[in-house]
Design a protein around this motif. Structure first.
Motif, PDB file in Angstrom:
ATOM      1  N   VAL A  51       0.857  -1.187   0.000  1.00 23.21           N
ATOM      2  CA  VAL A  51       0.000   0.000   0.000  1.00 23.21           C
ATOM      3  C   VAL A  51       0.892   1.235   0.000  1.00 23.21           C
ATOM      4  O   VAL A  51       1.901   1.296   0.708  1.00 23.21           O
ATOM      5  N   SER A  52       0.521   2.217  -0.821  1.00 25.97           N
ATOM      6  CA  SER A  52       1.311   3.438  -0.945  1.00 25.97           C
ATOM      7  C   SER A  52       1.201   4.285   0.308  1.00 25.97           C
ATOM      8  O   SER A  52       0.396   4.017   1.208  1.00 25.97           O
ATOM      9  N   THR A  53       2.008   5.349   0.351  1.00 23.09           N
ATOM     10  CA  THR A  53       2.119   6.152   1.564  1.00 23.09           C
ATOM     11  C   THR A  53       0.782   6.698   2.059  1.00 23.09           C
ATOM     12  O   THR A  53       0.531   6.728   3.268  1.00 23.09           O
ATOM     13  N   ASN A  54      -0.067   7.135   1.139  1.00 20.35           N
ATOM     14  CA  ASN A  54      -1.353   7.706   1.563  1.00 20.35           C
ATOM     15  C   ASN A  54      -2.510   6.722   1.439  1.00 20.35           C
ATOM     16  O   ASN A  54      -3.667   7.092   1.642  1.00 20.35           O
ATOM     17  N   GLY A  55      -2.196   5.481   1.101  1.00 15.57           N
ATOM     18  CA  GLY A  55      -3.230   4.463   0.983  1.00 15.57           C
ATOM     19  C   GLY A  55      -3.977   4.485  -0.328  1.00 15.57           C
ATOM     20  O   GLY A  55      -4.885   3.677  -0.530  1.00 15.57           O
ATOM     21  N   GLY A  56      -3.599   5.375  -1.229  1.00 19.01           N
ATOM     22  CA  GLY A  56      -4.353   5.516  -2.462  1.00 19.01           C
ATOM     23  C   GLY A  56      -4.078   4.460  -3.508  1.00 19.01           C
ATOM     24  O   GLY A  56      -4.880   4.251  -4.413  1.00 19.01           O
ATOM     25  N   SER A  57      -2.963   3.787  -3.381  1.00 23.81           N
ATOM     26  CA  SER A  57      -2.595   2.749  -4.345  1.00 23.81           C
ATOM     27  C   SER A  57      -2.304   1.451  -3.611  1.00 23.81           C
ATOM     28  O   SER A  57      -1.551   1.440  -2.630  1.00 23.81           O
ATOM     29  N   LYS A  58      -2.923   0.389  -4.090  1.00 20.61           N
ATOM     30  CA  LYS A  58      -2.733  -0.929  -3.474  1.00 20.61           C
ATOM     31  C   LYS A  58      -2.421  -1.948  -4.559  1.00 20.61           C
ATOM     32  O   LYS A  58      -3.008  -1.911  -5.638  1.00 20.61           O
ATOM     33  N   VAL A  59      -1.525  -2.841  -4.241  1.00 19.12           N
ATOM     34  CA  VAL A  59      -1.140  -3.905  -5.165  1.00 19.12           C
ATOM     35  C   VAL A  59      -1.343  -5.233  -4.458  1.00 19.12           C
ATOM     36  O   VAL A  59      -1.005  -5.373  -3.273  1.00 19.12           O
ATOM     37  N   TYR A  60      -1.882  -6.199  -5.193  1.00 21.85           N
ATOM     38  CA  TYR A  60      -2.091  -7.536  -4.639  1.00 21.85           C
ATOM     39  C   TYR A  60      -1.487  -8.579  -5.579  1.00 21.85           C
ATOM     40  O   TYR A  60      -1.613  -8.477  -6.807  1.00 21.85           O
ATOM     41  N   SER A  69      -7.083  -8.017   1.932  1.00 25.28           N
ATOM     42  CA  SER A  69      -7.240  -6.578   1.796  1.00 25.28           C
ATOM     43  C   SER A  69      -6.234  -5.867   2.693  1.00 25.28           C
ATOM     44  O   SER A  69      -6.131  -6.193   3.886  1.00 25.28           O
ATOM     45  N   ILE A  70      -5.512  -4.911   2.128  1.00 27.85           N
ATOM     46  CA  ILE A  70      -4.516  -4.169   2.886  1.00 27.85           C
ATOM     47  C   ILE A  70      -5.043  -2.765   3.164  1.00 27.85           C
ATOM     48  O   ILE A  70      -5.640  -2.129   2.292  1.00 27.85           O
ATOM     49  N   THR A  71      -4.849  -2.309   4.385  1.00 23.15           N
ATOM     50  CA  THR A  71      -5.233  -0.957   4.767  1.00 23.15           C
ATOM     51  C   THR A  71      -4.150  -0.378   5.672  1.00 23.15           C
ATOM     52  O   THR A  71      -3.332  -1.111   6.221  1.00 23.15           O
ATOM     53  N   ALA A  75      -2.314   7.674  11.224  1.00 23.20           N
ATOM     54  CA  ALA A  75      -2.437   8.361  12.516  1.00 23.20           C
ATOM     55  C   ALA A  75      -1.969   7.477  13.665  1.00 23.20           C
ATOM     56  O   ALA A  75      -1.491   7.980  14.684  1.00 23.20           O
ATOM     57  N   TRP A  76      -2.125   6.161  13.464  1.00 28.29           N
ATOM     58  CA  TRP A  76      -1.730   5.214  14.500  1.00 28.29           C
ATOM     59  C   TRP A  76      -0.476   4.433  14.113  1.00 28.29           C
ATOM     60  O   TRP A  76      -0.092   3.517  14.822  1.00 28.29           O
ATOM     61  N   ASN A  77       0.141   4.814  12.993  1.00 32.97           N
ATOM     62  CA  ASN A  77       1.358   4.123  12.551  1.00 32.97           C
ATOM     63  C   ASN A  77       1.133   2.628  12.363  1.00 32.97           C
ATOM     64  O   ASN A  77       1.986   1.802  12.719  1.00 32.97           O
ATOM     65  N   MET A  78      -0.016   2.284  11.767  1.00 30.46           N
ATOM     66  CA  MET A  78      -0.400   0.890  11.633  1.00 30.46           C
ATOM     67  C   MET A  78      -0.735   0.546  10.187  1.00 30.46           C
ATOM     68  O   MET A  78      -1.273   1.376   9.448  1.00 30.46           O
ATOM     69  N   VAL A  79      -0.442  -0.691   9.822  1.00 25.14           N
ATOM     70  CA  VAL A  79      -0.888  -1.265   8.558  1.00 25.14           C
ATOM     71  C   VAL A  79      -1.497  -2.623   8.869  1.00 25.14           C
ATOM     72  O   VAL A  79      -0.991  -3.345   9.736  1.00 25.14           O
ATOM     73  N   TYR A  80      -2.579  -2.953   8.153  1.00 23.69           N
ATOM     74  CA  TYR A  80      -3.292  -4.192   8.418  1.00 23.69           C
ATOM     75  C   TYR A  80      -3.392  -5.026   7.141  1.00 23.69           C
ATOM     76  O   TYR A  80      -3.436  -4.497   6.031  1.00 23.69           O
ATOM     77  N   LEU A  81      -3.467  -6.320   7.347  1.00 20.22           N
ATOM     78  CA  LEU A  81      -3.748  -7.235   6.241  1.00 20.22           C
ATOM     79  C   LEU A  81      -4.899  -8.133   6.666  1.00 20.22           C
ATOM     80  O   LEU A  81      -4.730  -8.996   7.546  1.00 20.22           O
TER      81      LEU A  81
END
Length: 123
Positions: A51-60, A69-71, A75-81
């Motif tokens: 996922v890109s820096t602002n979440g606007g681009s995702k690759v699978y 799904s990646i998000t 604000a919380w320094n978190m990434v989820y799968l």
């Protein structure tokens, strides 16, 4: 120095779901593209999603499209799968990684790596 810590790995049955988390320490995650990778025993590490820096681009990767799904929450320094409809072939150690070199699923792009979290899917 950016440090990444994964969590959420577990043992589930085929068809089940898990949500993996990646927490960043030491600097703001918003400066980095974040990727998820996995490695099964005896196999090379492979890219799952990024996922890109602002979440606007995702690759699978093709083998997870429609199931994972990646998000990210900068604000919380978190990434989820979010992983749904898990299959036995999804078994492996899952790593999150960070890169400032753009988007992609090539592990060589990524400079910072977490320690990994184990996902085991039983049939």
């Amino acid at each position: 120095q950016l440090q990444l810590v994964e969590s959420g790995g577990d043992m589930v049955q085929s068809g089940g779901s898990l949500r993996l988390s990646c927490k960043a320490f030491g600097t703001l995650l918003e400066y980095y593209t974040i990727g998820w990778f996995r490695q099964a025993p005896g196999k090379e590490r492979e890219g799952v999603s990024c996922v890109s820096t602002n979440g606007g681009s995702k690759v699978y990767a093709d083998f997870v499209k429609g199931r994972f799904s990646i998000t990210r929450d900068n604000a919380w320094n978190m990434v989820y799968l979010q992983m749904n409809n898990l299959k036995p072939e999804d078994t492996g150690v899952y790593y999150c990684a960070a890169t400032g070199l753009g988007d992609g699923l090539d592990p060589q792009l990524y400079r910072y790596w977490g320690q990994g979290t184990q996902v085991t899917v039983s049939s």
